[in-house]
Design a protein around this motif. Structure first.
Motif, short mmCIF file in Angstrom:
data_model
loop_
_atom_site.label_atom_id
_atom_site.label_comp_id
_atom_site.label_asym_id
_atom_site.label_seq_id
_atom_site.Cartn_x
_atom_site.Cartn_y
_atom_site.Cartn_z
N TYR A 176 31.35 120.64 31.76
CA TYR A 176 30.06 119.96 31.60
C TYR A 176 30.13 118.80 30.63
N THR A 177 30.90 118.93 29.56
CA THR A 177 31.06 117.77 28.66
C THR A 177 31.83 116.66 29.36
N TYR A 178 32.79 117.03 30.21
CA TYR A 178 33.50 116.02 31.01
C TYR A 178 32.51 115.22 31.85
N GLY A 179 31.61 115.92 32.55
CA GLY A 179 30.63 115.24 33.39
C GLY A 179 29.71 114.34 32.60
N SER A 180 29.27 114.82 31.44
CA SER A 180 28.38 114.04 30.60
C SER A 180 29.07 112.79 30.06
N VAL A 181 30.28 112.96 29.53
CA VAL A 181 31.03 111.82 28.99
C VAL A 181 31.31 110.80 30.09
N GLU A 182 31.66 111.29 31.28
CA GLU A 182 31.99 110.39 32.39
C GLU A 182 30.81 109.50 32.74
N PHE A 183 29.65 110.10 32.92
CA PHE A 183 28.48 109.32 33.35
C PHE A 183 28.00 108.38 32.24
N LEU A 184 27.97 108.87 31.00
CA LEU A 184 27.53 108.02 29.89
C LEU A 184 28.51 106.88 29.65
N ASN A 185 29.80 107.18 29.80
CA ASN A 185 30.82 106.14 29.63
C ASN A 185 30.67 105.05 30.68
N LEU A 186 30.40 105.46 31.92
CA LEU A 186 30.18 104.49 33.00
C LEU A 186 28.91 103.67 32.76
#
Length: 319
Positions: A104-114
């Protein structure tokens, strides 16, 4: 369902099937994908870190993105590989919650980073004269720090709320530990979890959509009003980012639908493969899309590989 009010010691992952002779085929494919993901992302990270000309905001955001791909893949693949070969698909409660945290942190970081990258591209294309003052290296590092810290803190709170639940079952219908499916096993009040989960979705998905939509609307305006050269430059710069964003959004959307609605009409194998889409295809495609499309990264990779080749030839010749 295994009904009990005693504290659970393990979960059963119900998404696995006994594939018989195909087990080793699936294992070979999966471990090959993992090796490819680690190798490709590590290569681009090393190239960016070693090449001082790439120590710019855009490439720092990319480096953060590639580090996140390694992080998310490592949260998934080791347990996935073990369970493919195993006849018993159990995972301890602490390890399950650790996997939930990683995924879930992977998904959050991915979207926020994008989302941050879309704002960076907006500044570069729409405000080129002000770019170096509005997006400095220091500011880029601050953005990256906020993205990672926010994601970690948010899901630490999520896990703390989950730990207080009384669970009446231990079967998770998935190939990996899934937060929503764990909450569905609760026979205690989940109101706080649901409210916080809804709030988290709004903050993590809806809020980043604002800078993404704003940035691309402004970029499209520049593309339509500018000359052909400007359009080509804008499209070549934004194409890999937009492709990555759409690919990740599709994968996440399917996984949300799969976990919340009855999709028994879809073949189980298809459901299983698509549930892993955002955790496998995204880390696999990102280094290829950004590495091939962005000239600086491509040239730096070629330079590093050519230097290694020359060094190897020199060593063989005894120079």
């Amino acid at each position: 369902m295994n009904s009990t009010f005693l504290p659970l010691s393990y979960f059963i992952l119900g998404g696995y099937l006994n594939e018989g002779k195909l087990t080793y085929f699936y294992f070979t494919i999966t471990i090959s994908l993992y090796i490819l993901i680690v190798f490709s992302n590590m290569c681009v990270i090393v190239v960016i870190c070693m090449n001082r000309s790439l120590h710019e905001p855009m490439y720092l955001f990319l480096c953060s993105l590639f580090v996140n791909e390694l992080y998310g893949s490592t949260g998934l693949f080791p347990l996935l590989l073990i369970h493919i070969l195993s006849d018993v698909h159990t995972v301890s409660v602490p390890l399950c919650f650790l996997q939930i945290f990683c995924v879930y942190t992977y998904g959050s970081v991915e979207f926020l980073n994008l989302a941050v990258m879309s704002y960076d591209r907006y500044l570069a294309i729409c405000c080129p004269l002000q770019y170096n003052t509005r997006m400095t290296t220091h500011r880029a590092l601050v953005f990256i720090f906020i993205v990672w810290i926010y994601s970690f803190v948010k899901f630490l709170i999520t896990l703390s709320l989950n730990l207080r639940l009384t669970l009446c079952g231990n079967i998770i219908d998935s190939l990996y530990c899934h937060n929503y499916l764990v909450v569905k096993l609760a026979c205690s009040d989940t109101t706080v979890n649901n409210i916080y989960g809804l709030f988290g979705i709004i903050i993590t998905i809806v809020v980043p959509l604002v800078p993404i939509l704003f940035s691309y609307l402004r970029i499209l305006k520049v593309c339509f009003s500018g000359c052909r050269k400007t359009r080509q430059k804008a499209l070549s710069t934004c194409a890999p980012h937009l492709a990555s964003l759409l690919n990740f959004s599709f994968g996440c959307m399917f996984e949300i639908l799969r976990s919340r609605f009855d999709m028994s009409a879809v073949p189980r194998v298809v459901r299983s493969m698509l549930s892993l889409y955002f955790l496998i295809i995204q880390p696999l495609l990102n280094p290829v899309m950004f590495g091939l499309q962005m000239t600086k990264i491509r040239n730096a990779c070629i330079h590093v590989l050519s230097c290694k080749t020359l060094a190897g030839h020199s060593g063989n010749l005894g120079i």
